[in-house]
Design an enzyme around this catalytic site. Sequence first.
Site, PDB file in Angstrom:
ATOM      1  N   CYS A 102      38.501  26.411  41.820  1.00 42.71           N
ATOM      2  CA  CYS A 102      39.628  26.363  40.886  1.00 42.71           C
ATOM      3  C   CYS A 102      39.142  26.326  39.431  1.00 42.71           C
ATOM      4  O   CYS A 102      38.385  25.433  39.051  1.00 42.71           O
ATOM      5  CB  CYS A 102      40.500  25.140  41.170  1.00 42.71           C
ATOM      6  SG  CYS A 102      41.859  25.011  39.998  1.00 42.71           S
ATOM      7  N   GLY A 214      40.771  36.703  49.116  1.00 43.47           N
ATOM      8  CA  GLY A 214      41.072  37.368  47.848  1.00 43.47           C
ATOM      9  C   GLY A 214      41.673  38.748  48.032  1.00 43.47           C
ATOM     10  O   GLY A 214      41.027  39.641  48.583  1.00 43.47           O
TER      11      GLY A 214
HETATM   12  C1  LIG Z   1      50.038  28.912  43.388  1.00 41.15           C
HETATM   13  C2  LIG Z   1      48.603  28.853  43.812  1.00 41.15           C
HETATM   14  C3  LIG Z   1      47.995  27.627  43.993  1.00 41.15           C
HETATM   15  C4  LIG Z   1      46.651  27.543  44.392  1.00 41.15           C
HETATM   16  N1  LIG Z   1      46.097  26.317  44.633  1.00 41.15           N
HETATM   17  C5  LIG Z   1      44.817  26.247  45.105  1.00 41.15           C
HETATM   18  C6  LIG Z   1      44.245  25.003  45.486  1.00 41.15           C
HETATM   19  O1  LIG Z   1      44.887  23.940  45.455  1.00 41.15           O
HETATM   20  N2  LIG Z   1      42.950  25.014  45.918  1.00 41.15           N
HETATM   21  C7  LIG Z   1      42.209  26.174  46.014  1.00 41.15           C
HETATM   22  O2  LIG Z   1      41.043  26.139  46.420  1.00 41.15           O
HETATM   23  N3  LIG Z   1      42.745  27.363  45.685  1.00 41.15           N
HETATM   24  C8  LIG Z   1      44.020  27.425  45.257  1.00 41.15           C
HETATM   25  N4  LIG Z   1      44.573  28.646  44.987  1.00 41.15           N
HETATM   26  C9  LIG Z   1      43.776  29.871  45.201  1.00 41.15           C
HETATM   27  C10 LIG Z   1      44.007  30.409  46.633  1.00 41.15           C
HETATM   28  O3  LIG Z   1      43.585  29.470  47.590  1.00 41.15           O
HETATM   29  C11 LIG Z   1      43.252  31.733  46.862  1.00 41.15           C
HETATM   30  O4  LIG Z   1      41.874  31.501  46.779  1.00 41.15           O
HETATM   31  C12 LIG Z   1      43.628  32.803  45.852  1.00 41.15           C
HETATM   32  O5  LIG Z   1      45.026  32.884  45.672  1.00 41.15           O
HETATM   33  C13 LIG Z   1      43.089  34.181  46.280  1.00 41.15           C
HETATM   34  O6  LIG Z   1      43.634  34.561  47.525  1.00 41.15           O
HETATM   35  P1  LIG Z   1      44.855  35.640  47.619  1.00 41.15           P
HETATM   36  O7  LIG Z   1      44.431  36.838  46.819  1.00 41.15           O
HETATM   37  O8  LIG Z   1      44.999  35.936  49.078  1.00 41.15           O
HETATM   38  O9  LIG Z   1      46.055  34.992  47.011  1.00 41.15           O
HETATM   39  C14 LIG Z   1      45.906  28.732  44.591  1.00 41.15           C
HETATM   40  C15 LIG Z   1      46.543  29.975  44.422  1.00 41.15           C
HETATM   41  C16 LIG Z   1      47.874  30.044  44.046  1.00 41.15           C
HETATM   42  C17 LIG Z   1      48.525  31.398  43.900  1.00 41.15           C
END
Ligand SMILES: Cc1cc2nc3c(=O)[nH]c(=O)nc-3n(C[C@H](O)[C@H](O)[C@H](O)COP(=O)(O)O)c2cc1C
Length: 331
Positions: A102, A214
Amino acid sequence: MDVSESIIYRHARVSVAPMMGYTDRHFRVLMRLLAPRSLIYTQMMKDEAVIRLQDRSVLFGEDRSLKGVVLQLGGASPERLALAVAIAEPYEYEAINLNVGCPSSKVQLANMGACLFKQPKRVAQCVEAMRRATNRPITVKMRIGVDECDRFEDAVHFIQTVHEAGCNDFIVHARKAWLKGLSPAQNRSIPKLDYHRVLALKSHFPKINFVLNGGIVSYEQAMLWLGSFNQVMIGRQAPRQLQLIAQLALGSSEPIECQPVLKKYFEYIERNTDSNRFHHMLKHCVGVYQGQPNASFWRKAVSNVMQNNNLSCLQDLLHLSGQMDQSIGAI
Ligand SMILES: Cc1cc2nc3c(=O)[nH]c(=O)nc-3n(C[C@H](O)[C@H](O)[C@H](O)COP(=O)(O)O)c2cc1C
């Protein structure tokens, strides 16, 4: 039971990413019903928050029969993280995950999240301390790089150091993060995805488990990468297209019959809701039919019930879901 042998933990082909504001305990109940063979992450909890909780059952809130849930912790102090892990022990999470991905400024300020990528020794100390507090697997969620620390060798050094401390599972968001100049949302779209970098890391460490995360948005795309990885992690598409998770967990793109799942989830709502919580519990149903014909009809119906805050309308929604299932050929 040796928890590291848990069937869901080792064999799930898909996991739902930790997402603040989305993967709350109600979402996890719905997801568990819809896709029993998926792994679901909690939203990140700071180690301090876990330690300070007065009523721990409220925040963890897991029914102990709710298998396949991974607790994600944020922190950078080996002592505090170990204490948080020990406190979480009775809740029977499948694994404990440390957030090293994060990039938000608030998280950076506490020396947590993505900035820890540049401090592999500290992460190793945290993992070591967390391992001493539980027999459950300790895993790490990371990026492929952070700021200028984005060469292949940087990720290799990080993984090697943390692996030596006892972490054998790395969930890799296939893009780097910039700690300054980009918001968390921009850090999820502007840095380019590099799946082949994750593949190269996997080849470099053949004995380590890598989960690809991702930008995965479709069944076909996920299946393609499941040819190389044991598991993919889906973030933003999970609440938008709930059926995608169920289909990936089953390995079939056939539409899923949702009425029986919704029946159980609505019973859960009826048992646990009050007027403040109803909206939060029902909102997770909006994306149940996403990607299917008439999905907008379903979305509108759920929104109307949320607006009216009327528990008795759940039966109407259930009836509608039966019709939706029939129209998409799920029955
Ligand atoms: C609203 C939101 C909140 C997130 N909160 C966290 C979190 O608490 N911890 C974390 O490791 N990643 C968090 N992420 C990142 C996601 O876990 C993920 O790694 C990222 O969205 C990429 O994956 P995607 O392209 O499938 O969305 C968050 C993403 C979004 C959109």
